[in-house]
Design an enzyme around this catalytic site. Structure first.
Site, short mmCIF file in Angstrom:
data_model
loop_
_atom_site.label_atom_id
_atom_site.label_comp_id
_atom_site.label_asym_id
_atom_site.label_seq_id
_atom_site.Cartn_x
_atom_site.Cartn_y
_atom_site.Cartn_z
N GLY A 40 24.19 12.86 -29.23
CA GLY A 40 23.75 13.55 -28.02
C GLY A 40 24.35 12.92 -26.77
O GLY A 40 24.57 13.60 -25.77
N ALA A 41 24.63 11.62 -26.87
CA ALA A 41 25.17 10.92 -25.70
C ALA A 41 26.55 11.48 -25.34
O ALA A 41 26.95 11.47 -24.17
CB ALA A 41 25.25 9.43 -25.97
N GLY A 78 0.83 -1.20 0.00
CA GLY A 78 0.00 0.00 0.00
C GLY A 78 0.87 1.25 0.00
O GLY A 78 2.02 1.24 -0.43
N GLY A 79 0.31 2.30 0.56
CA GLY A 79 1.03 3.58 0.59
C GLY A 79 2.32 3.50 1.38
O GLY A 79 3.20 4.36 1.22
C1 HXC Z 1 -3.56 -4.37 12.03
C2 HXC Z 1 -2.44 -6.21 11.29
C3 HXC Z 1 -2.19 -5.60 10.06
C4 HXC Z 1 -2.69 -4.28 9.86
C5 HXC Z 1 -1.32 -7.54 10.01
N1 HXC Z 1 -1.89 -7.42 11.21
N2 HXC Z 1 -1.50 -6.44 9.27
N3 HXC Z 1 -3.11 -5.60 12.27
N4 HXC Z 1 -3.36 -3.71 10.88
N5 HXC Z 1 -2.48 -3.62 8.73
C6 HXC Z 1 -1.90 -8.39 12.28
C7 HXC Z 1 -2.76 -9.59 11.96
O1 HXC Z 1 -4.09 -9.32 12.27
C8 HXC Z 1 -2.14 -10.63 12.83
O2 HXC Z 1 -2.59 -10.44 14.13
C9 HXC Z 1 -0.67 -10.27 12.84
O3 HXC Z 1 -0.61 -8.91 12.42
C10 HXC Z 1 0.12 -11.09 11.88
O4 HXC Z 1 -0.54 -11.08 10.64
P1 HXC Z 1 -0.81 -12.42 9.82
O5 HXC Z 1 -1.81 -12.10 8.79
O6 HXC Z 1 -1.09 -13.53 10.74
O7 HXC Z 1 0.64 -12.65 9.18
P2 HXC Z 1 1.00 -13.19 7.75
O8 HXC Z 1 0.21 -14.42 7.42
O9 HXC Z 1 2.48 -13.28 7.74
O10 HXC Z 1 0.53 -12.05 6.73
C11 HXC Z 1 1.11 -10.79 6.78
C12 HXC Z 1 0.33 -9.81 5.87
C13 HXC Z 1 -1.17 -9.82 6.28
C14 HXC Z 1 0.50 -10.26 4.43
C15 HXC Z 1 0.99 -8.46 6.05
O11 HXC Z 1 -1.26 -9.67 7.70
C16 HXC Z 1 -1.92 -8.73 5.62
O12 HXC Z 1 -2.31 -8.87 4.44
N6 HXC Z 1 -2.18 -7.67 6.36
C17 HXC Z 1 -2.92 -6.56 5.87
C18 HXC Z 1 -2.08 -5.77 4.92
C19 HXC Z 1 -2.78 -4.54 4.49
O13 HXC Z 1 -3.72 -4.60 3.68
N7 HXC Z 1 -2.42 -3.40 5.08
C20 HXC Z 1 -2.97 -2.17 4.80
C21 HXC Z 1 -2.25 -1.72 3.53
S1 HXC Z 1 -2.85 -0.20 3.02
P3 HXC Z 1 -2.99 -11.70 15.06
O14 HXC Z 1 -3.28 -11.08 16.37
O15 HXC Z 1 -4.17 -12.33 14.42
O16 HXC Z 1 -1.78 -12.56 15.05
C22 HXC Z 1 -1.78 0.80 3.75
C23 HXC Z 1 -2.11 2.19 3.48
C24 HXC Z 1 -0.99 3.06 3.88
O17 HXC Z 1 -0.89 0.45 4.43
C25 HXC Z 1 -1.30 4.35 3.29
C26 HXC Z 1 -0.25 5.33 3.58
C27 HXC Z 1 -0.52 6.52 2.79
#
Ligand code: HXC
Length: 511
Positions: free
Chosen positions: A401-402, A167-168
């Site tokens: 040009g290079a 993501g971001g």
């Molecule tokens: C809160 C999160 C989290 C998140 C993971 N966790 N991502 N909690 N916010 N963004 C937590 C899970 O719930 C889990 O908690 C623990 O972290 C480990 O995650 P798992 O899924 O068990 O691990 P894994 O299988 O290794 O997968 C990792 C992952 C997946 C691929 C990163 O967790 C995932 O897809 N997370 C969401 C990613 C995402 O969409 N993020 C937002 C992106 S948008 P528990 O307690 O169950 O163990 C963004 C916008 C930013 O970031 C913008 C800035 C401008």
């Protein structure tokens, strides 16, 4: 009693999300946030800041999952004796996700790093914006981006990606100077495979979409694709050794004993046949101090080679056309790769050495439609703007040009050397003869012989360095074997170089 409580708190703050989660991290072939810092920093040098910070959210039961440090370890320490600020995201705590308090900790050390003129290193391993905290997570990222941009050109900013970065979140590393990725355990993308499938119907794995190999070879997003986490950290340390603490310092010179600086092997490097390729890295290795070349963006746009090296102990940046790939032609990717490297070196007072053997810009619809005009201009702009000492060695071709773009005298190079094998002209002899002697060739009894005759005539006039040298566009024609000696002296004489640039808010590089 009080000190006992402190001890307990300290112990708790070092535990992250608990042993099970640490084990899970290890099972994936990853280290923990603190283990990474131990490898990066000199032993006992780490001073933690903000170890007791927790999040303040009560959304979705988050008040029950408070961890000291809020998923990121921040502070400062030394790498081979040099101060650095660091942050290391802890995936065992809420997936290393970033929200208000986590972001505040990172911003705090970014501000300290800027104020104290010290590089900052970010070890990223995060699920991105903490979903439960909503907009404050997004705001936290934006605060970091703002600081990244303010710090750009002030202090070196290095990012290692040691896990997910989606993501971001990708934009903080993208705003920093160098990105290091670890193969197979890290990835970066704006939208993940599921979204890609929904929107474009493409099936792609996370590794294919945004793994280290992909971003090294295809996109050029990462500057280093490292074998494992240890390798990533070693590469971070190596890069640090070539760069200064901030934009007002120069890189540390290593001590160097002068010896016989002649390199006779170089007299044999350029092939007899001007169209035969050779690997420019052989020249780089001969010219620079033993084993000192540290290549950046190694497998991206391989027709140009860039990296740091040392010359008599002095840190320099090298930009070299690579005749072994696409004859060393300049294309969109090579121009962008070169431009970015030139700008980093210029921002941090690292002198530039250009090794030129370039047949020109790559022709074709693909290049034109992908903006070779704008992108080629980036490299031109970067060289024109650079005020660090800059020296060019034309080893063979400098066409079209290079010739202008690759750090010619006209755009501010301090010294230009050419080897006797240099060919400096508007274009290659055959193409030139076909254009300017078109009628004569067509009207001749034997057009093929006529073309050859005219081609030889043009080559005799321009396939050498002496025309350019007679104008002063080349300062000296030198033997390859004496080049190292000449370069050591030329960089020495320009070490106090001072130039002024017109007063402006900022330039407008053709982005
Ligand atoms: C809160 C999160 C989290 C998140 C993971 N966790 N991502 N909690 N916010 N963004 C937590 C899970 O719930 C889990 O908690 C623990 O972290 C480990 O995650 P798992 O899924 O068990 O691990 P894994 O299988 O290794 O997968 C990792 C992952 C997946 C691929 C990163 O967790 C995932 O897809 N997370 C969401 C990613 C995402 O969409 N993020 C937002 C992106 S948008 P528990 O307690 O169950 O163990 C963004 C916008 C930013 O970031 C913008 C800035 C401008």
């Amino acid at each position: 009693m009080n000190s006992k409580k402190l001890e307990e708190k300290l112990k708790e703050s070092k535990l992250g999300g608990g042993q099970n989660r640490i084990d899970a991290q290890h099972k994936k072939g990853k280290l923990t946030a603190r283990e990474r810092l131990e490898l990066l920093l000199d032993s006992n040098s780490f001073e933690e800041i903000g170890g007791f910070v927790t999040h303040r959210s009560t959304n979705f039961g988050l008040e029950k999952t408070k961890f000291l440090g809020d998923g990121v370890v921040t502070g400062y320490g030394t790498v081979n004796g040099r101060m650095v600020y660091v942050y290391s995201q802890d995936f065992t705590v809420l997936g290393g996700s970033l929200a208000e308090a986590h972001a505040e900790k990172i911003c705090k050390i970014m501000e300290l790093a800027m104020k104290n003129g010290v590089p900052i290193i970010g070890l990223n391993d995060s699920g991105g914006a903490r979903i439960q905290e909503g907009v404050v997570s997004l705001g936290g990222y934006a605060d970091i981006f703002y600081n990244n941009t303010k710090a750009s050109g002030v202090i070196p900013q290095l990012s290692a990606i040691m896990g997910p970065c989606a993501g971001g979140a990708v934009y903080s590393p993208a705003l920093t100077d160098f990105i290091f990725m670890t193969k197979n355990t890290s990835y970066m993308f704006v939208t993940g495979p599921n979204v890609v499938k929904t929107v474009t119907n493409e099936e792609v794995t996370a590794e294919e979409l945004g793994g280290a190999e992909t971003h090294m070879v295809k996109s050029g997003v990462t500057h280093f694709a490292c074998e494992n986490e240890l390798d990533t950290i070693e590469n971070l340390k190596t890069l640090l050794s070539y760069i200064p603490q901030n934009c007002e310092e120069i890189p540390k010179n290593l001590s160097y004993e002068f010896q016989d600086e002649k390199r006779p092997q170089l007299d044999l490097t350029i092939p007899e046949n001007p169209n035969q390729p050779y690997d420019v890295r052989e020249i780089i290795h001969q010219l620079t101090d033993a084993d000192s070349f540290f290549e950046v963006h190694k497998e991206f746009a391989e027709n140009i080679v860039v990296g740091f090296s040392r010359l008599a102990g002095r840190s320099i940046g090298i930009i070299a056309n690579q005749p072994a790939v696409l004859a060393g032609v300049l294309d969109v990717d090579a121009s962008v790769k070169g431009a970015r490297f030139v700008r980093f070196c210029d921002a941090f007072n690292i002198p530039l050495l250009v090794l030129e053997d370039v047949p020109g810009f790559l022709p074709g619809t693909d290049q034109e439609w992908n903006g070779i005009i704008t992108n080629g201009a980036k490299l031109l702009y970067a060289f024109c703007e650079a005020t660090v000492p800059r020296i060019t060695v034309i080893t063979r071709k400098a066409y079209g040009g290079a010739y202008d773009v690759m750090n010619s005298k006209h755009i501010g190079a301090d010294m230009n050397f050419a080897w006797p094998t240099a060919e400096i002209a508007v274009m290659g002899a055959k193409g030139a003869a076909e254009i300017i002697f078109k009628k004569e060739i067509l009207n001749s009894k034997n057009p093929e012989d006529k073309l050859k005759e005219k081609q030889d005539e043009y080559a005799a006039m321009f396939a050498n360095p002496y025309n350019a040298a007679s104008r002063g566009y080349v300062d000296e024609v030198i033997l390859p074997s004496e080049t190292r000696e000449k370069l050591i002296k030329a960089f020495k004489i320009s070490e106090n170089k001072k130039t002024t640039i017109p007063k402006k808010k900022h330039g407008n590089i053709p982005l």
